[in-house]
Design a protein around this motif. Structure first.
Motif, PDB file in Angstrom:
ATOM      1  N   MET A   1      21.950  20.163  10.041  1.00  0.00           N
ATOM      2  CA  MET A   1      21.889  20.704  11.383  1.00  0.00           C
ATOM      3  C   MET A   1      20.664  20.175  12.141  1.00  0.00           C
ATOM      4  SD  MET A   1      23.650  22.555  13.277  1.00  0.00           S
ATOM      5  CE  MET A   1      23.723  23.738  14.545  1.00  0.00           C
ATOM      6  N   LYS A   2      19.511  20.079  11.419  1.00  0.00           N
ATOM      7  CA  LYS A   2      18.291  19.577  12.054  1.00  0.00           C
ATOM      8  C   LYS A   2      18.489  18.135  12.522  1.00  0.00           C
ATOM      9  CE  LYS A   2      13.365  18.653  11.310  1.00  0.00           C
ATOM     10  NZ  LYS A   2      13.347  17.759  12.433  1.00  0.00           N
ATOM     11  N   MET A   3      19.190  17.341  11.704  1.00  0.00           N
ATOM     12  CA  MET A   3      19.401  15.948  12.073  1.00  0.00           C
ATOM     13  C   MET A   3      20.227  15.855  13.363  1.00  0.00           C
ATOM     14  SD  MET A   3      21.073  12.745  10.029  1.00  0.00           S
ATOM     15  CE  MET A   3      19.971  12.933   8.665  1.00  0.00           C
ATOM     16  N   LEU A   4      21.247  16.692  13.478  1.00  0.00           N
ATOM     17  CA  LEU A   4      22.052  16.698  14.691  1.00  0.00           C
ATOM     18  C   LEU A   4      21.185  17.090  15.888  1.00  0.00           C
ATOM     19  CD1 LEU A   4      24.808  16.400  16.036  1.00  0.00           C
ATOM     20  CD2 LEU A   4      25.234  18.802  15.496  1.00  0.00           C
ATOM     21  N   PHE A   5      20.324  18.080  15.703  1.00  0.00           N
ATOM     22  CA  PHE A   5      19.431  18.516  16.777  1.00  0.00           C
ATOM     23  C   PHE A   5      18.485  17.390  17.177  1.00  0.00           C
ATOM     24  CE2 PHE A   5      15.526  20.562  18.322  1.00  0.00           C
ATOM     25  CZ  PHE A   5      16.050  21.255  19.405  1.00  0.00           C
ATOM     26  N   ASP A   6      17.956  16.667  16.196  1.00  0.00           N
ATOM     27  CA  ASP A   6      17.030  15.571  16.484  1.00  0.00           C
ATOM     28  C   ASP A   6      17.714  14.425  17.226  1.00  0.00           C
ATOM     29  OD1 ASP A   6      14.861  16.859  15.381  1.00  0.00           O
ATOM     30  OD2 ASP A   6      15.000  15.836  13.449  1.00  0.00           O
ATOM     31  N   PHE A   7      19.006  14.240  16.983  1.00  0.00           N
ATOM     32  CA  PHE A   7      19.708  13.110  17.584  1.00  0.00           C
ATOM     33  C   PHE A   7      20.547  13.467  18.802  1.00  0.00           C
ATOM     34  CE2 PHE A   7      18.927  11.366  13.308  1.00  0.00           C
ATOM     35  CZ  PHE A   7      18.306  10.192  13.676  1.00  0.00           C
ATOM     36  N   PHE A   8      20.573  14.746  19.203  1.00  0.00           N
ATOM     37  CA  PHE A   8      21.472  15.074  20.302  1.00  0.00           C
ATOM     38  C   PHE A   8      21.094  14.418  21.626  1.00  0.00           C
ATOM     39  CE2 PHE A   8      19.037  18.817  21.793  1.00  0.00           C
ATOM     40  CZ  PHE A   8      19.362  18.858  23.138  1.00  0.00           C
TER      41      PHE A   8
ATOM     42  N   LEU B   1      20.628   3.720  13.865  1.00  0.00           N
ATOM     43  CA  LEU B   1      20.836   4.878  13.008  1.00  0.00           C
ATOM     44  C   LEU B   1      21.333   4.442  11.629  1.00  0.00           C
ATOM     45  CD1 LEU B   1      20.804   7.972  12.895  1.00  0.00           C
ATOM     46  CD2 LEU B   1      23.143   7.938  13.750  1.00  0.00           C
ATOM     47  N   GLY B   2      22.288   3.521  11.617  1.00  0.00           N
ATOM     48  CA  GLY B   2      22.818   3.026  10.343  1.00  0.00           C
ATOM     49  C   GLY B   2      21.759   2.320   9.515  1.00  0.00           C
TER      50      GLY B   2
END
Length: 189
Positions: free
Chosen positions: A1-8, A157-158
């Motif tokens: 979830m944190k990763m999604l927040f960091d990348f939104f 990202l990849g």
């Protein structure tokens, strides 16, 4: 979830670019707004700021603002390189300033490894961030804006995930299986 927040903010930048018919100015406006929102949400939830979010906010505000004011997407494209190089300098500086470098500070509680390993990993991040900055410049000047947006969103990202996995493989020999077993047993009880 944190990763999604960091990348939104990046995801919204990409979506705005595609939905606006590849308009970099619109995408930049959305990226700036999303980054402000990210910092505000994090503050409201945790009552503190993350340095990475603040650095990103400062850079996207400055470079994005110049992009919008001059109607020139080159500045927002260069923001990515500047951010990568700021991270490289921060990791490099952490090797010489303070007790532990950034990699050991982030992972040292989970793993026990010799200082030489932490130093190698930290310098690997310095090299990675430096290289990513140069690759970004190459893509800016040799490909279309659309290709750059795709590279920024998916390619960077990849490459970062591949690099993290490679470091994980290198660090796997330092995972104490007894410690992992005892932590798993504690969770079961």
């Amino acid at each position: 979830m944190k990763m999604l927040f960091d990348f939104f903010p990046i995801i919204l930048f990409f979506a705005a670019f595609k939905l606006s018919g590849n308009d970099m100015i619109v995408a930049t406006q959305v990226g700036i707004a999303a980054t402000f929102l990210q910092v505000a949400i994090h503050w409201l939830r945790h009552r503190r700021f993350e340095k990475m979010h603040l650095i990103t906010l400062a850079l996207i505000s400055v470079f994005g603002g110049i992009t919008i004011y001059l109607d020139n997407p080159l500045y927002i494209q260069w923001k990515t390189t500047i951010l990568e190089w700021v991270f490289a300098l921060a990791f490099l500086g952490s090797h010489y300033i303070g007790k532990d470098n950034f990699v050991k500070r982030m992972m040292g509680k989970a793993l026990t490894a010799p200082d030489s390993v932490w130093a190698k990993l930290n310098f690997a991040w310095v090299g990675f961030f430096t290289l990513m900055g140069f690759i970004n410049i190459y893509v800016i000047y040799n490909f279309s804006q659309e290709a750059w947006v795709n590279f920024k969103t998916f390619g960077m990202l990849g490459l970062t995930f591949v690099f993290i996995i490679a470091q994980g493989v290198m660090l796997s020999r330092y995972v104490d299986s007894n410690q992992v077993d005892s932590e798993n047993n504690d969770k079961v009880e």
